[in-house]
Design a protein around this motif. Structure first.
Motif, PDB file in Angstrom:
ATOM      1  N   MET A   1       0.760  -1.162  -0.004  1.00 51.23           N
ATOM      2  CA  MET A   1       0.071  -0.045   0.127  1.00 51.23           C
ATOM      3  C   MET A   1       0.879   1.269   0.217  1.00 51.23           C
ATOM      4  N   ASN A   2       0.520   2.247  -0.944  1.00 48.68           N
ATOM      5  CA  ASN A   2       1.345   3.270  -0.908  1.00 48.68           C
ATOM      6  C   ASN A   2       0.915   4.522   0.156  1.00 48.68           C
ATOM      7  N   GLU A   3       1.794   5.409   0.455  1.00 52.80           N
ATOM      8  CA  GLU A   3       1.340   6.445   1.621  1.00 52.80           C
ATOM      9  C   GLU A   3       0.608   7.179   1.162  1.00 52.80           C
ATOM     10  N   LYS A   4       0.027   7.564  -0.203  1.00 53.81           N
ATOM     11  CA  LYS A   4      -0.946   8.492  -0.433  1.00 53.81           C
ATOM     12  C   LYS A   4      -2.353   7.587  -0.181  1.00 53.81           C
ATOM     13  N   GLU A   5      -2.376   6.344  -0.326  1.00 51.32           N
ATOM     14  CA  GLU A   5      -3.570   5.683  -0.116  1.00 51.32           C
ATOM     15  C   GLU A   5      -4.174   5.617   1.433  1.00 51.32           C
ATOM     16  N   SER A   6      -3.018   5.521   2.157  1.00 50.42           N
ATOM     17  CA  SER A   6      -2.890   5.339   3.761  1.00 50.42           C
ATOM     18  C   SER A   6      -3.445   6.841   4.258  1.00 50.42           C
ATOM     19  N   ASN A   7      -3.122   8.124   3.371  1.00 49.68           N
ATOM     20  CA  ASN A   7      -3.462   9.432   4.062  1.00 49.68           C
ATOM     21  C   ASN A   7      -4.906   9.854   3.704  1.00 49.68           C
ATOM     22  N   LEU A   8      -5.465   9.068   2.675  1.00 50.34           N
ATOM     23  CA  LEU A   8      -6.918   9.349   2.087  1.00 50.34           C
ATOM     24  C   LEU A   8      -7.969   9.491   3.116  1.00 50.34           C
ATOM     25  N   PRO A   9      -8.033   8.519   4.156  1.00 49.42           N
ATOM     26  CA  PRO A   9      -9.078   8.682   4.984  1.00 49.42           C
ATOM     27  C   PRO A   9      -9.077   9.708   6.067  1.00 49.42           C
ATOM     28  N   MET A  10      -7.610  10.115   6.438  1.00 52.73           N
ATOM     29  CA  MET A  10      -7.519  11.214   7.355  1.00 52.73           C
ATOM     30  C   MET A  10      -7.645  12.598   6.589  1.00 52.73           C
ATOM     31  N   LEU A  11      -7.436  12.798   5.363  1.00 51.11           N
ATOM     32  CA  LEU A  11      -7.794  13.894   4.632  1.00 51.11           C
ATOM     33  C   LEU A  11      -9.403  13.829   4.464  1.00 51.11           C
ATOM     34  N   GLY A  12     -10.149  12.682   4.203  1.00 52.47           N
ATOM     35  CA  GLY A  12     -11.467  12.668   4.006  1.00 52.47           C
ATOM     36  C   GLY A  12     -11.993  13.245   5.351  1.00 52.47           C
ATOM     37  N   GLY A  13     -11.267  12.774   6.381  1.00 50.80           N
ATOM     38  CA  GLY A  13     -12.106  12.997   7.717  1.00 50.80           C
ATOM     39  C   GLY A  13     -11.941  14.642   8.023  1.00 50.80           C
ATOM     40  N   TYR A  69      -2.916   1.783  13.625  1.00 50.56           N
ATOM     41  CA  TYR A  69      -2.758   0.723  14.830  1.00 50.56           C
ATOM     42  C   TYR A  69      -2.642  -0.654  14.688  1.00 50.56           C
ATOM     43  N   ARG A  70      -2.804  -0.946  13.450  1.00 50.00           N
ATOM     44  CA  ARG A  70      -2.892  -2.783  13.296  1.00 50.00           C
ATOM     45  C   ARG A  70      -1.598  -3.144  13.615  1.00 50.00           C
ATOM     46  N   PRO A  71      -1.378  -4.467  13.852  1.00 53.09           N
ATOM     47  CA  PRO A  71      -0.253  -5.064  14.078  1.00 53.09           C
ATOM     48  C   PRO A  71       0.612  -4.891  12.805  1.00 53.09           C
ATOM     49  N   VAL A  72       2.073  -4.723  13.348  1.00 51.75           N
ATOM     50  CA  VAL A  72       3.223  -4.683  12.464  1.00 51.75           C
ATOM     51  C   VAL A  72       3.141  -6.026  11.608  1.00 51.75           C
ATOM     52  N   GLU A  73       2.807  -7.274  11.976  1.00 51.93           N
ATOM     53  CA  GLU A  73       2.835  -8.510  11.592  1.00 51.93           C
ATOM     54  C   GLU A  73       1.976  -8.637  10.280  1.00 51.93           C
ATOM     55  N   GLU A  74       1.049  -7.575  10.205  1.00 54.07           N
ATOM     56  CA  GLU A  74       0.187  -7.837   8.910  1.00 54.07           C
ATOM     57  C   GLU A  74       0.895  -6.800   7.717  1.00 54.07           C
ATOM     58  N   CYS A  75       2.005  -6.076   7.996  1.00 58.96           N
ATOM     59  CA  CYS A  75       2.776  -5.195   7.107  1.00 58.96           C
ATOM     60  C   CYS A  75       3.473  -6.039   6.251  1.00 58.96           C
ATOM     61  N   ALA A  76       3.665  -5.951   5.056  1.00 61.50           N
ATOM     62  CA  ALA A  76       4.564  -6.806   4.318  1.00 61.50           C
ATOM     63  C   ALA A  76       5.736  -6.087   4.385  1.00 61.50           C
ATOM     64  N   PRO A  77       6.899  -6.851   4.486  1.00 64.20           N
ATOM     65  CA  PRO A  77       8.328  -6.314   4.768  1.00 64.20           C
ATOM     66  C   PRO A  77       8.650  -5.351   3.571  1.00 64.20           C
ATOM     67  N   THR A  79       7.733  -2.240   3.281  1.00 60.32           N
ATOM     68  CA  THR A  79       6.738  -1.443   3.066  1.00 60.32           C
ATOM     69  C   THR A  79       6.843  -0.105   4.127  1.00 60.32           C
ATOM     70  N   ALA A  80       6.059   0.890   3.819  1.00 59.78           N
ATOM     71  CA  ALA A  80       6.139   1.820   4.560  1.00 59.78           C
ATOM     72  C   ALA A  80       5.519   1.788   6.179  1.00 59.78           C
ATOM     73  N   CYS A  81       4.573   0.719   6.044  1.00 60.88           N
ATOM     74  CA  CYS A  81       3.981   0.537   7.494  1.00 60.88           C
ATOM     75  C   CYS A  81       4.774  -0.459   8.320  1.00 60.88           C
ATOM     76  N   ALA A  82       5.914  -0.973   7.669  1.00 62.95           N
ATOM     77  CA  ALA A  82       6.652  -1.789   8.532  1.00 62.95           C
ATOM     78  C   ALA A  82       7.987  -0.903   9.091  1.00 62.95           C
TER      79      ALA A  82
END
Length: 115
Positions: A1-13, A69-77, A79-82
């Motif tokens: 998942m790219n960083e822009k996709e993860s920021n969209l919910p916050m921007l929408g909020g 706040y999801r567990p880091v185990e769910e992030c692919a190695p 990637t930005a969330c890791a």
């Protein structure tokens, strides 16, 4: 998942929070800018849609919080969330935007103290 996709919910909020607070914060901002007139009292066009905007705020920030706040185990190695520094920065941005959204959504309750 790219960083822009993860920021969209916050921007929408934040956009939804602005929509929820525009009926109360808008007139105050205009008054602070020196713009006045009796027409400012008629800036309540978004008031009937306020519950819908608030629902969007809660849903989008709930989704953002879950993604951050999801567990880091769910992030692919690799990637930005890791990356811990990226996660910490996203948490800070999440809480700053959440506080901003709360201020905007609750503005019709506390704005009366300043008017």
């Amino acid at each position: 998942m790219n960083e822009k996709e993860s920021n969209l919910p916050m921007l929408g909020g934040i956009i939804a929070a602005i929509g929820a607070g525009v009926c109360c914060v808008g007139p105050l901002v205009l008054l602070l800018l020196g713009i006045s007139g009796s027409w400012i009292g008629n800036l309540t066009a978004f008031q009937p849609y306020r519950p819908v905007f608030i629902l969007f705020v809660v849903m989008l920030f709930g989704y953002s919080g879950w993604k951050i706040y999801r567990p880091v185990e769910e992030c692919a190695p690799n990637t930005a969330c890791a990356v811990p520094a990226t996660q910490q920065r996203r948490k800070v941005i999440f809480w700053l935007t959440t506080i901003t959204a709360i201020v905007l959504v609750t503005s019709n309750y506390w704005i009366l103290w300043f008017a």
